[in-house]
Design a protein around this motif. Structure first.
Motif, PDB file in Angstrom:
ATOM      1  N   LEU B  88      25.746  11.961 -45.068  1.00  0.00           N
ATOM      2  CA  LEU B  88      26.466  12.322 -43.978  1.00  0.00           C
ATOM      3  C   LEU B  88      26.916  13.630 -44.001  1.00  0.00           C
ATOM      4  CD1 LEU B  88      28.759   8.987 -43.795  1.00  0.00           C
ATOM      5  CD2 LEU B  88      26.895   9.721 -42.330  1.00  0.00           C
ATOM      6  N   PRO B  89      26.456  14.544 -43.081  1.00  0.00           N
ATOM      7  CA  PRO B  89      25.799  14.437 -41.945  1.00  0.00           C
ATOM      8  C   PRO B  89      24.437  14.019 -42.319  1.00  0.00           C
ATOM      9  CG  PRO B  89      26.412  16.793 -42.199  1.00  0.00           C
ATOM     10  CD  PRO B  89      27.035  16.159 -43.309  1.00  0.00           C
ATOM     11  N   PRO B  90      23.681  13.490 -41.575  1.00  0.00           N
ATOM     12  CA  PRO B  90      22.031  12.847 -41.775  1.00  0.00           C
ATOM     13  C   PRO B  90      21.286  14.064 -42.464  1.00  0.00           C
ATOM     14  CG  PRO B  90      22.928  12.404 -39.464  1.00  0.00           C
ATOM     15  CD  PRO B  90      23.779  13.319 -39.822  1.00  0.00           C
ATOM     16  N   ARG B  91      20.786  13.962 -43.548  1.00  0.00           N
ATOM     17  CA  ARG B  91      19.750  14.877 -44.156  1.00  0.00           C
ATOM     18  C   ARG B  91      18.562  14.033 -44.412  1.00  0.00           C
ATOM     19  NH1 ARG B  91      23.016  17.797 -42.228  1.00  0.00           N
ATOM     20  NH2 ARG B  91      24.232  19.154 -43.515  1.00  0.00           N
ATOM     21  N   ASP B  92      17.417  14.624 -44.465  1.00  0.00           N
ATOM     22  CA  ASP B  92      16.112  13.745 -44.742  1.00  0.00           C
ATOM     23  C   ASP B  92      15.305  14.690 -45.426  1.00  0.00           C
ATOM     24  OD1 ASP B  92      13.981  12.239 -44.906  1.00  0.00           O
ATOM     25  OD2 ASP B  92      13.757  11.820 -42.586  1.00  0.00           O
ATOM     26  N   TYR B  93      15.674  14.556 -46.813  1.00  0.00           N
ATOM     27  CA  TYR B  93      14.710  15.516 -47.870  1.00  0.00           C
ATOM     28  C   TYR B  93      13.526  14.569 -48.114  1.00  0.00           C
ATOM     29  CZ  TYR B  93      19.339  17.828 -48.165  1.00  0.00           C
ATOM     30  OH  TYR B  93      20.443  18.545 -47.715  1.00  0.00           O
ATOM     31  N   ARG B  94      13.366  13.562 -48.033  1.00  0.00           N
ATOM     32  CA  ARG B  94      12.206  12.717 -48.390  1.00  0.00           C
ATOM     33  C   ARG B  94      11.035  13.277 -47.194  1.00  0.00           C
ATOM     34  NH1 ARG B  94      10.488   6.443 -48.001  1.00  0.00           N
ATOM     35  NH2 ARG B  94      12.361   6.176 -49.309  1.00  0.00           N
ATOM     36  N   LEU B  95      11.449  13.308 -45.917  1.00  0.00           N
ATOM     37  CA  LEU B  95      10.531  13.918 -45.081  1.00  0.00           C
ATOM     38  C   LEU B  95       9.941  15.351 -45.397  1.00  0.00           C
ATOM     39  CD1 LEU B  95       8.881  13.483 -42.218  1.00  0.00           C
ATOM     40  CD2 LEU B  95      10.954  14.429 -41.269  1.00  0.00           C
ATOM     41  N   LEU B  96      11.112  16.124 -45.730  1.00  0.00           N
ATOM     42  CA  LEU B  96      10.701  17.431 -46.274  1.00  0.00           C
ATOM     43  C   LEU B  96       9.689  17.443 -47.468  1.00  0.00           C
ATOM     44  CD1 LEU B  96      11.255  20.252 -46.012  1.00  0.00           C
ATOM     45  CD2 LEU B  96      13.079  20.000 -47.562  1.00  0.00           C
ATOM     46  N   ALA B  97      10.205  16.385 -48.323  1.00  0.00           N
ATOM     47  CA  ALA B  97       9.398  16.464 -49.713  1.00  0.00           C
ATOM     48  C   ALA B  97       7.881  15.922 -49.276  1.00  0.00           C
ATOM     49  CB  ALA B  97       9.866  15.525 -50.440  1.00  0.00           C
ATOM     50  N   GLU B  98       7.663  15.134 -48.517  1.00  0.00           N
ATOM     51  CA  GLU B  98       6.316  14.665 -48.026  1.00  0.00           C
ATOM     52  C   GLU B  98       5.573  15.904 -47.348  1.00  0.00           C
ATOM     53  OE1 GLU B  98       6.013  11.077 -45.756  1.00  0.00           O
ATOM     54  OE2 GLU B  98       7.151   9.882 -47.226  1.00  0.00           O
ATOM     55  N   VAL B  99       6.215  16.562 -46.509  1.00  0.00           N
ATOM     56  CA  VAL B  99       5.371  17.602 -46.069  1.00  0.00           C
ATOM     57  C   VAL B  99       5.046  18.721 -46.924  1.00  0.00           C
ATOM     58  CG1 VAL B  99       5.745  19.543 -44.279  1.00  0.00           C
ATOM     59  CG2 VAL B  99       6.657  17.224 -43.492  1.00  0.00           C
ATOM     60  N   LEU B 100       6.171  19.102 -47.811  1.00  0.00           N
ATOM     61  CA  LEU B 100       5.725  20.013 -49.052  1.00  0.00           C
ATOM     62  C   LEU B 100       4.829  19.384 -49.861  1.00  0.00           C
ATOM     63  CD1 LEU B 100       9.469  21.248 -49.632  1.00  0.00           C
ATOM     64  CD2 LEU B 100       7.649  22.620 -48.371  1.00  0.00           C
ATOM     65  N   ALA B 101       4.626  18.289 -50.030  1.00  0.00           N
ATOM     66  CA  ALA B 101       3.511  17.677 -51.195  1.00  0.00           C
ATOM     67  C   ALA B 101       2.295  17.706 -50.257  1.00  0.00           C
ATOM     68  CB  ALA B 101       3.901  16.279 -51.450  1.00  0.00           C
ATOM     69  N   GLY B 102       2.163  17.691 -49.139  1.00  0.00           N
ATOM     70  CA  GLY B 102       1.062  17.439 -48.227  1.00  0.00           C
ATOM     71  C   GLY B 102       0.572  18.977 -48.292  1.00  0.00           C
ATOM     72  N   ALA B 103       1.432  20.048 -48.295  1.00  0.00           N
ATOM     73  CA  ALA B 103       1.120  21.583 -48.168  1.00  0.00           C
ATOM     74  C   ALA B 103       0.558  21.806 -49.813  1.00  0.00           C
ATOM     75  CB  ALA B 103       2.201  22.292 -47.767  1.00  0.00           C
ATOM     76  N   VAL B 104       1.202  21.381 -50.656  1.00  0.00           N
ATOM     77  CA  VAL B 104       0.918  21.584 -52.021  1.00  0.00           C
ATOM     78  C   VAL B 104      -0.710  21.259 -52.324  1.00  0.00           C
ATOM     79  CG1 VAL B 104       1.110  21.142 -54.495  1.00  0.00           C
ATOM     80  CG2 VAL B 104       3.209  21.859 -53.176  1.00  0.00           C
ATOM     81  N   GLU B 105      -0.751  20.062 -51.945  1.00  0.00           N
ATOM     82  CA  GLU B 105      -2.195  19.600 -52.006  1.00  0.00           C
ATOM     83  C   GLU B 105      -3.425  20.385 -51.135  1.00  0.00           C
ATOM     84  OE1 GLU B 105      -1.553  14.903 -53.211  1.00  0.00           O
ATOM     85  OE2 GLU B 105      -2.119  15.288 -51.106  1.00  0.00           O
ATOM     86  N   ARG B 106      -2.940  20.594 -49.801  1.00  0.00           N
ATOM     87  CA  ARG B 106      -3.886  21.170 -48.938  1.00  0.00           C
ATOM     88  C   ARG B 106      -4.173  22.770 -49.487  1.00  0.00           C
ATOM     89  NH1 ARG B 106      -2.791  20.849 -42.533  1.00  0.00           N
ATOM     90  NH2 ARG B 106      -2.299  18.794 -42.576  1.00  0.00           N
ATOM     91  N   ALA B 107      -3.166  23.289 -49.986  1.00  0.00           N
ATOM     92  CA  ALA B 107      -3.466  24.658 -50.724  1.00  0.00           C
ATOM     93  C   ALA B 107      -4.137  24.746 -52.218  1.00  0.00           C
ATOM     94  CB  ALA B 107      -2.110  25.558 -50.554  1.00  0.00           C
ATOM     95  N   GLY B 108      -3.863  23.392 -52.961  1.00  0.00           N
ATOM     96  CA  GLY B 108      -4.569  23.429 -54.053  1.00  0.00           C
ATOM     97  C   GLY B 108      -3.651  24.156 -55.170  1.00  0.00           C
ATOM     98  N   VAL B 109      -2.424  24.071 -54.770  1.00  0.00           N
ATOM     99  CA  VAL B 109      -1.456  24.745 -55.800  1.00  0.00           C
ATOM    100  C   VAL B 109      -0.758  23.715 -56.451  1.00  0.00           C
ATOM    101  CG1 VAL B 109      -1.477  27.187 -54.630  1.00  0.00           C
ATOM    102  CG2 VAL B 109       0.304  25.198 -54.112  1.00  0.00           C
TER     103      VAL B 109
END
Lengths: 152, 204
Positions: B88-109
């Motif tokens: 509280l207030p609402p935060r969604d770090y898991r969503l952010l982490a999933e997006v970042l993990a996807g980006a890391v895999e795509r970029a191969g870093v």
């Protein structure tokens, strides 16, 4: 006995030729990982030539290696991929493979007993790349139930 | 739902019950809980059922050991696999982490991500390893061969969707935490975290 099995194709773009030092650790791990797959619960079949693996087969391009396997279920595939020593080469895959800018793994259901071939696998990968995940071509992140099975 | 679940822990005795059950590797019976926490069996059962209702524990029937006619199987309790988080207030770090993990895999870093995790682990190092692991939520224990194993993966949900990357990050983080003194490797089992820490010093 289930009516359907799960076929799995994944492709990877090599950073360097398979016999180069860059790929040496990967090549050294292959026999162990293949043996691990075969002894994993739910393992059914894997594509291999007389060398014992499928790395010499390059249907998608000279630098693209393929891995085509059949499992009893997504759970059995998941158990092998994420819960065995297979995780170590997954962790290190970037040392050996260049990232692809499109899906590199596809799953689809086959009638139990059917042996998939690379043309069929290529078609499923193409469907996934064209249309996104569906019952015909999907991924472990978004699994689809077997035909005739009740949706989870 | 999560607010109610966490609210169920407000009562100190109930919280003690929860913490005891959560710390056990295997499901525990009402009697075990009553004895360990030092309360009556009826009160233990009351708290266990409240915690189960709230989704914090899972109840199941213990396998019957007394042979035929041994009576009703005893209920046993274990920590629920469901994650509860309130922000509280609402935060969604898991969503952010999933997006970042996807980006890391795509970029191969991935190697850069492992380096960053190792560096973060090093920043947190300096004290005793076990309490440091505990404070990160790993729930370490030492097995029969003096290897440190981790009963909990603090990044479980993300490790399900991005296993190669997240297990690699976790390994690098622990490696940094051990500050190079121990061999840290992946040795996944059916449950828990896949990272293990060998007992021997690296150069022994």
């Amino acid at each position: 006995m289930a009516d359907h099995h799960l076929a799995q194709l994944n492709v990877a773009r090599l950073r360097a030729p398979l016999d180069s030092p860059v790929l040496a650790d990967f090549v050294a791990l292959l026999p162990e990982v293949n043996a691990l797959a075969e002894s994993s619960p739910g393992y059914v079949w894997r594509l291999q030539d007389e060398s014992g693996d499928a790395t010499a087969l390059r249907p998608f391009g000279a630098d693209l290696i393929v891995n085509l396997t059949v499992w009893e279920s997504p759970e059995s595939l998941r158990g092998f991929v994420y819960r065995t020593a297979h995780l170590e080469p997954m962790r290190r895959r970037r040392e050996w493979f260049v990232p692809l800018d499109q899906p590199h793994l596809v799953l689809w259901w086959i009638p139990a007993g059917h042996v998939p071939d690379l043309a069929e696998a290529a078609d499923r990968l193409e469907r996934l790349r064209r249309n996104g995940p569906s019952g015909e071509a999907f991924t472990l992140r978004e699994p689809h139930p077997a035909p005739g099975a009740l949706a989870a | 739902m999560s607010v109610e679940a966490i609210g169920a822990l407000r009562e100190p005795a109930r919280r003690t019950v929860y913490e005891y059950v959560a710390a056990q590797a295997d499901p525990v019976s009402r009697n075990q809980v009553a004895e360990a926490v030092g309360i009556g069996r009826t009160l233990a059962a009351f708290h266990l059922d409240k915690l189960t209702e709230a989704g914090l524990l899972e109840a199941s029937s213990a396998p019957r050991t007394g042979g035929p006619g041994a009576g009703r199987p005893a209920k046993v309790y274990t920590r629920s696999a469901v994650e509860h988080a309130v922000s509280l207030p609402p935060r969604d770090y898991r969503l952010l982490a999933e997006v970042l993990a996807g980006a890391v895999e795509r970029a191969g870093v991935e190697p850069a991500a492992y380096d960053a995790a190792r560096e973060r682990g090093r920043k947190l190092s300096g004290g005793e390893l076990i309490p440091a692991l505990e404070s990160l939520g790993y729930e370490p224990f030492i097995d029969g061969s003096r290897t440190v194993r981790l009963r909990n993966c603090p990044f479980h949900a993300l490790a399900q969707t991005h296993p190669g990357l997240v297990c690699g990050l976790s390994q690098a983080l622990v490696e940094g935490l051990a500050d190079g003194a121990r061999t840290v490797r992946l040795d996944p089992g059916p449950t828990g975290c896949c990272v293990v820490i060998d007992s021997k010093n690296k150069n022994d």
